[in-house]
Design a protein around this motif. Structure first.
Motif, PDB file in Angstrom:
ATOM      1  N   ILE A 216       0.701  -1.202  -0.121  1.00 33.41           N
ATOM      2  CA  ILE A 216       0.212   0.034   0.026  1.00 33.41           C
ATOM      3  C   ILE A 216       1.442   1.393   0.048  1.00 33.41           C
ATOM      4  O   ILE A 216       1.914   0.860   0.634  1.00 33.41           O
ATOM      5  N   LYS A 217       0.674   2.509  -0.761  1.00 38.31           N
ATOM      6  CA  LYS A 217       1.401   3.590  -0.896  1.00 38.31           C
ATOM      7  C   LYS A 217      -0.002   4.816  -1.491  1.00 38.31           C
ATOM      8  O   LYS A 217      -0.521   4.394  -1.874  1.00 38.31           O
ATOM      9  N   LEU A 218       0.359   5.734  -0.910  1.00 38.01           N
ATOM     10  CA  LEU A 218      -0.026   6.743  -1.635  1.00 38.01           C
ATOM     11  C   LEU A 218       0.068   6.649  -3.098  1.00 38.01           C
ATOM     12  O   LEU A 218       1.492   6.783  -4.281  1.00 38.01           O
ATOM     13  N   ALA A 219      -0.965   7.034  -3.935  1.00 36.84           N
ATOM     14  CA  ALA A 219      -0.943   6.798  -5.330  1.00 36.84           C
ATOM     15  C   ALA A 219      -0.623   8.515  -6.078  1.00 36.84           C
ATOM     16  O   ALA A 219       0.000   9.223  -5.143  1.00 36.84           O
ATOM     17  N   ARG A 220       0.370   8.156  -7.135  1.00 41.01           N
ATOM     18  CA  ARG A 220       1.535   9.196  -7.750  1.00 41.01           C
ATOM     19  C   ARG A 220       0.735   9.960  -8.517  1.00 41.01           C
ATOM     20  O   ARG A 220      -0.752  10.236  -8.325  1.00 41.01           O
ATOM     21  N   PRO A 221       0.238  11.231  -8.258  1.00 37.94           N
ATOM     22  CA  PRO A 221      -0.231  12.382  -9.003  1.00 37.94           C
ATOM     23  C   PRO A 221      -0.725  12.361 -10.406  1.00 37.94           C
ATOM     24  O   PRO A 221      -2.113  11.930 -10.682  1.00 37.94           O
ATOM     25  N   GLN A 222      -0.044  11.566 -11.177  1.00 35.06           N
ATOM     26  CA  GLN A 222      -0.494  10.224 -12.306  1.00 35.06           C
ATOM     27  C   GLN A 222      -1.400   9.953 -12.300  1.00 35.06           C
ATOM     28  O   GLN A 222      -2.589   9.161 -13.342  1.00 35.06           O
ATOM     29  N   GLU A 223      -1.553   9.163 -11.243  1.00 33.15           N
ATOM     30  CA  GLU A 223      -1.995   7.887 -11.708  1.00 33.15           C
ATOM     31  C   GLU A 223      -3.667   8.262 -10.349  1.00 33.15           C
ATOM     32  O   GLU A 223      -4.812   8.155 -11.080  1.00 33.15           O
ATOM     33  N   VAL A 224      -3.678   9.222  -9.820  1.00 37.77           N
ATOM     34  CA  VAL A 224      -4.862   9.853  -8.946  1.00 37.77           C
ATOM     35  C   VAL A 224      -5.983  10.563  -9.927  1.00 37.77           C
ATOM     36  O   VAL A 224      -6.751  10.428 -10.073  1.00 37.77           O
ATOM     37  N   GLU A 225      -4.814  11.298 -11.102  1.00 40.81           N
ATOM     38  CA  GLU A 225      -5.777  12.033 -12.250  1.00 40.81           C
ATOM     39  C   GLU A 225      -6.550  11.252 -13.357  1.00 40.81           C
ATOM     40  O   GLU A 225      -7.577  10.947 -13.516  1.00 40.81           O
ATOM     41  N   LYS A 226      -5.906  10.202 -13.574  1.00 41.13           N
ATOM     42  CA  LYS A 226      -6.089   9.083 -13.851  1.00 41.13           C
ATOM     43  C   LYS A 226      -6.999   8.939 -13.500  1.00 41.13           C
ATOM     44  O   LYS A 226      -8.407   8.385 -13.970  1.00 41.13           O
ATOM     45  N   VAL A 227      -7.020   8.041 -12.154  1.00 43.60           N
ATOM     46  CA  VAL A 227      -8.144   7.432 -11.572  1.00 43.60           C
ATOM     47  C   VAL A 227      -9.608   7.821 -11.192  1.00 43.60           C
ATOM     48  O   VAL A 227     -10.897   7.618 -11.209  1.00 43.60           O
ATOM     49  N   THR A 228      -9.238   9.169 -10.347  1.00 45.62           N
ATOM     50  CA  THR A 228     -10.292  10.180 -10.405  1.00 45.62           C
ATOM     51  C   THR A 228     -10.785  10.831 -11.120  1.00 45.62           C
ATOM     52  O   THR A 228     -12.095  11.872 -11.000  1.00 45.62           O
ATOM     53  N   GLY A 229      -9.872  11.300 -12.261  1.00 41.86           N
ATOM     54  CA  GLY A 229     -10.448  12.866 -13.157  1.00 41.86           C
ATOM     55  C   GLY A 229      -9.991  13.740 -12.114  1.00 41.86           C
ATOM     56  O   GLY A 229     -10.219  15.165 -13.205  1.00 41.86           O
ATOM     57  N   SER A 230      -9.250  13.946 -11.305  1.00 44.20           N
ATOM     58  CA  SER A 230      -9.246  15.348 -10.180  1.00 44.20           C
ATOM     59  C   SER A 230      -7.297  15.056 -10.506  1.00 44.20           C
ATOM     60  O   SER A 230      -7.358  14.476 -10.117  1.00 44.20           O
ATOM     61  N   THR A 231      -7.035  16.386 -10.379  1.00 41.67           N
ATOM     62  CA  THR A 231      -5.675  16.308 -10.184  1.00 41.67           C
ATOM     63  C   THR A 231      -5.036  16.308  -8.239  1.00 41.67           C
ATOM     64  O   THR A 231      -6.702  16.156  -7.482  1.00 41.67           O
ATOM     65  N   VAL A 232      -4.654  16.027  -7.616  1.00 41.53           N
ATOM     66  CA  VAL A 232      -3.980  16.117  -6.049  1.00 41.53           C
ATOM     67  C   VAL A 232      -4.586  18.031  -5.886  1.00 41.53           C
ATOM     68  O   VAL A 232      -4.564  18.770  -6.464  1.00 41.53           O
ATOM     69  N   GLY A 233      -5.833  16.863  -4.656  1.00 34.61           N
ATOM     70  CA  GLY A 233      -6.279  18.805  -3.175  1.00 34.61           C
ATOM     71  C   GLY A 233      -7.352  18.765  -4.303  1.00 34.61           C
ATOM     72  O   GLY A 233      -7.887  19.597  -3.225  1.00 34.61           O
ATOM     73  N   SER A 234      -7.976  18.841  -5.180  1.00 36.22           N
ATOM     74  CA  SER A 234      -8.834  18.255  -5.732  1.00 36.22           C
ATOM     75  C   SER A 234      -9.824  16.800  -5.692  1.00 36.22           C
ATOM     76  O   SER A 234     -11.300  17.317  -6.173  1.00 36.22           O
ATOM     77  N   VAL A 235      -9.477  15.933  -5.673  1.00 36.07           N
ATOM     78  CA  VAL A 235     -10.175  14.934  -5.402  1.00 36.07           C
ATOM     79  C   VAL A 235     -11.645  15.121  -5.020  1.00 36.07           C
ATOM     80  O   VAL A 235     -11.042  15.418  -3.201  1.00 36.07           O
TER      81      VAL A 235
END
Length: 148
Positions: A79-98
Motif C-alpha cells: 500500500i502506498k499513496l498513488a502518484r499524481p498521474q495515477e490520481v488524475e487517471k483514476v479520479t479525473g482530478s488533480t491531487v488536492g481536488s479529489v
C-alpha cells in the motif's frame, strides 16, 4: 462536477458547493479559509494497493498517513499513496481536488469525521469545496471500511 451535483440531488443530500478564488492546498489552509476546526476538513487520498486503488477520506487533523498501519489494518500486502498521474487517471482530478464522493472507488472513511455535523472537501474541480454531512459521504461512496 455535473455528475456529482446530479448524484447529490438524486439522493436528496443536504450539501453546498462553495466556490473560492484562493486555491486551498492544505487542511490548515481550508480550516483558516472557512473558519472551521481543522478536523472538519476532509481530504480524499488515493491509495494504490496490491488489490487495486482505494480512496481514503480522512479528517484534516489525522496527521501523517502511515502505510504500515493501513497495510496491517486492511490486510494489504502493499500500500502506498498513488502518484499524481495515477490520481488524475483514476479520479479525473488533480491531487488536492479529489472529490469526497467517488462511488466507483472502494472507500475507507475516518470515523473522526462524525464528530462534526458538516465537513468540507473536494468536488473534483479546483477552487470549489463540498460541504456535506459525514453520513452522506459514507452513503454515497462504496464504503468498505473505517479508520480510527
Amino acid at each position: 462536477m455535473d455528475k456529482l451535483i446530479s448524484l447529490l440531488k438524486s439522493q436528496h443530500v443536504d450539501y453546498e458547493v462553495i466556490e473560492h478564488r484562493k486555491p486551498i492546498h492544505t487542511a490548515q489552509e481550508g480550516a483558516d479559509y472557512f473558519g472551521i476546526h481543522i478536523g472538519q476538513t476532509a481530504p480524499t487520498l488515493l491509495l494504490k494497493t496490491d488489490k487495486g486503488y482505494y480512496a481514503l477520506v480522512i479528517s484534516g487533523d489525522y496527521g501523517r498517513v502511515d502505510p504500515v498501519h493501513l497495510k496491517e489494518l486492511f490486510h494489504f500486502q502493499e500500500i502506498k499513496l498513488a502518484r499524481p498521474q495515477e490520481v488524475e487517471k483514476v479520479t479525473g482530478s488533480t491531487v488536492g481536488s479529489v472529490a469526497l464522493i467517488n462511488p466507483d472507488i472502494p472507500t475507507f472513511i475516518d470515523r473522526e469525521l462524525y464528530r462534526f455535523d458538516y465537513v468540507y472537501g473536494g468536488t473534483g474541480v479546483p477552487q470549489t469545496t463540498l460541504k456535506i454531512r459525514p453520513k452522506d459521504i459514507e452513503k454515497l461512496n462504496h464504503t468498505v471500511g473505517y479508520i480510527r
